[in-house]
Design an enzyme around this catalytic site. Structure first.
Site, short mmCIF file in Angstrom:
data_model
loop_
_atom_site.label_atom_id
_atom_site.label_comp_id
_atom_site.label_asym_id
_atom_site.label_seq_id
_atom_site.Cartn_x
_atom_site.Cartn_y
_atom_site.Cartn_z
N ALA A 182 0.87 -1.17 0.00
CA ALA A 182 0.00 0.00 0.00
C ALA A 182 0.91 1.22 0.00
CB ALA A 182 -0.89 -0.02 1.23
N GLY A 194 0.59 -4.97 0.77
CA GLY A 194 -0.61 -5.05 -0.08
C GLY A 194 -0.35 -5.74 -1.40
N GLU A 198 -0.63 -9.30 -0.62
CA GLU A 198 -2.06 -9.53 -0.38
C GLU A 198 -2.85 -9.57 -1.70
OE1 GLU A 198 -2.03 -6.26 2.52
OE2 GLU A 198 -3.12 -7.60 3.86
N GLU A 242 4.67 -5.16 7.34
CA GLU A 242 3.93 -4.07 7.99
C GLU A 242 4.41 -3.78 9.41
OE1 GLU A 242 2.54 -6.46 6.18
OE2 GLU A 242 1.11 -5.58 4.79
N1 COA Z 1 4.58 3.17 -0.77
C1 COA Z 1 4.96 4.34 -1.33
N2 COA Z 1 6.08 4.48 -2.05
C2 COA Z 1 6.86 3.40 -2.20
C3 COA Z 1 6.54 2.16 -1.64
C4 COA Z 1 5.33 2.05 -0.91
N3 COA Z 1 4.91 0.91 -0.36
N4 COA Z 1 7.52 1.27 -1.96
C5 COA Z 1 8.40 1.95 -2.70
N5 COA Z 1 8.02 3.23 -2.84
C6 COA Z 1 8.69 4.31 -3.58
C7 COA Z 1 9.91 4.84 -2.83
O1 COA Z 1 9.51 5.78 -1.85
C8 COA Z 1 10.69 5.44 -3.97
O2 COA Z 1 10.09 6.65 -4.33
P1 COA Z 1 11.02 7.98 -4.60
O3 COA Z 1 11.90 7.58 -5.76
O4 COA Z 1 10.03 9.03 -4.94
O5 COA Z 1 11.79 8.20 -3.35
C9 COA Z 1 10.44 4.46 -5.11
O6 COA Z 1 9.23 3.78 -4.78
C10 COA Z 1 11.53 3.43 -5.28
O7 COA Z 1 11.70 2.74 -4.05
P2 COA Z 1 13.13 2.61 -3.30
O8 COA Z 1 12.85 2.38 -1.85
O9 COA Z 1 14.01 3.73 -3.67
O10 COA Z 1 13.67 1.28 -3.99
P3 COA Z 1 14.72 0.25 -3.38
O11 COA Z 1 15.09 -0.66 -4.49
O12 COA Z 1 15.80 0.96 -2.65
O13 COA Z 1 13.88 -0.60 -2.28
C11 COA Z 1 11.99 -1.81 -1.45
C12 COA Z 1 12.84 -1.43 -2.67
C13 COA Z 1 10.76 -2.57 -1.96
C14 COA Z 1 12.82 -2.74 -0.52
C15 COA Z 1 11.59 -0.54 -0.68
O14 COA Z 1 11.02 0.38 -1.61
C16 COA Z 1 10.57 -0.77 0.41
O15 COA Z 1 10.92 -1.28 1.47
N6 COA Z 1 9.29 -0.39 0.16
C17 COA Z 1 8.25 -0.47 1.15
C18 COA Z 1 7.79 -1.89 1.34
C19 COA Z 1 6.72 -1.96 2.41
O16 COA Z 1 6.95 -1.72 3.58
N7 COA Z 1 5.52 -2.34 1.98
C20 COA Z 1 4.38 -2.48 2.89
C21 COA Z 1 3.61 -1.23 2.97
S1 COA Z 1 2.25 -1.41 4.08
#
Ligand code: COA
Length: 260
Positions: A67, A112, A115, A135
């Site tokens: 999400a 999400g 999910e 989460e």
């Molecule tokens: N919500 C909003 N934005 C998200 C996102 C999410 N769940 N997951 C990734 N993004 C965005 C990042 O903020 C970034 O945006 P920006 O370029 O404007 O800063 C872009 O997507 C790229 O992500 P980034 O984190 O730079 O890539 P990465 O390769 O370094 O890491 C992940 C990849 C998936 C490990 C990392 O993005 C992450 O941990 N995301 C969240 C996962 C999460 O907790 N999901 C559950 C949410 S309830």
């Protein structure tokens, strides 16, 4: 103008390919995207030209990375319940769709995203796919059905571990746990999903829909799954496709089903 700003929809041989199209945010599900997914799945229900669907993420990196955390950060106890319930409703629509729906998991399927994949009837993953329910890292729990469907798919102990540690697992482990049906190289992901769906689409559509209903009944506390199965079996026996299927077998020819 397209109805959709965050999805791309493509109909190929009766299969609606639904691409979550926010690659710069790793296809994170903001509220607008959830609404669009609801409209797209409603189209799968309603459009007779659509026989099945595939969900995939845009870009090379992610299926859906969760999400949208920028929206989640604004939630309070006043609006959070509705937020979870609306997402749950959309994912239940996917699960209950009587046309087959496959998740083509082409990268991160987190929160999400995991999910969404679990709400589909089956999952095919590319070798680079990564799954997790992280989460608790955010002081949260899954809210779009993850606590229920992950436990259904991989069992209580492993589900507890994944949700409490927030660990990510790779495609091979996801397959070993029963979270995904197949793992294939990235270039074979869509062909594999198409192959599975194309095979399903040669079968009697009414019977396919009733298989989905009966399997879902296992997890519905208000339903007697055996009763649902017996009723569905009887429903099949009153269909034209049942007459066609049995006659075709006896006449040693290929059945041609009409979905009636
Ligand atoms: N919500 C909003 N934005 C998200 C996102 C999410 N769940 N997951 C990734 N993004 C965005 C990042 O903020 C970034 O945006 P920006 O370029 O404007 O800063 C872009 O997507 C790229 O992500 P980034 O984190 O730079 O890539 P990465 O390769 O370094 O890491 C992940 C990849 C998936 C490990 C990392 O993005 C992450 O941990 N995301 C969240 C996962 C999460 O907790 N999901 C559950 C949410 S309830």
């Amino acid at each position: 103008m397209s109805l959709y700003e965050n999805l791309l929809l493509n109909l190929e041989n009766g299969i609606l390919i639904i691409t979550i199209n926010r690659a710069d945010k790793l296809n994170a599900l903001n509220i607008d995207t959830i609404k669009e997914i609801k409209a797209a799945i409603q189209q799968v229900y309603d459009d007779p030209a659509v026989k099945g669907a595939i969900f995939i993420g845009a870009g090379e990196k992610a299926f859906v990375a969760g999400a949208d955390i920028s929206e989640i950060a604004e939630l309070s106890d006043v609006n959070a319940r509705g937020f979870a319930e609306r997402g749950q409703e959309v994912f239940s629509m996917i699960e209950r769709c009587t046309k087959p729906v496959i998740a083509a998991v082409n990268g991160f399927a987190l929160g999400g995203g995991c999910e969404l994949a679990m709400a589909c009837h089956m999952r095919v993953a590319s070798e680079s796919a990564r799954f997790g329910q992280p989460e608790v890292n955010l002081g949260l729990i899954p809210g779009y059905g993850g606590t229920q469907r992950l436990t259904q798919l991989i069992g209580k102990g492993k589900a507890m571990e994944l949700m409490m540690t927030a660990d990510m697992i790779g495609a091979a482990e996801a397959k070993a746990l029963g979270l995904v049906n197949h793992v294939v190289p990235a270039v074979e992901l869509m062909p594999k999903c198409m192959e599975i769906l194309s095979k399903i689409l040669t079968k009697a559509p009414l019977a396919i829909g009733l298989v989905i209903d009966c399997v879902n009944a296992v997890y519905d506390k208000d339903e007697d799954g055996y009763q649902t199965e017996a009723n569905s079996f009887a429903r099949c026996c009153s269909s034209e496709d049942f007459v066609e299927g049995t006659n075709a077998f006896l006449e040693k020819r290929k059945a041609v089903f009409k979905g009636a």
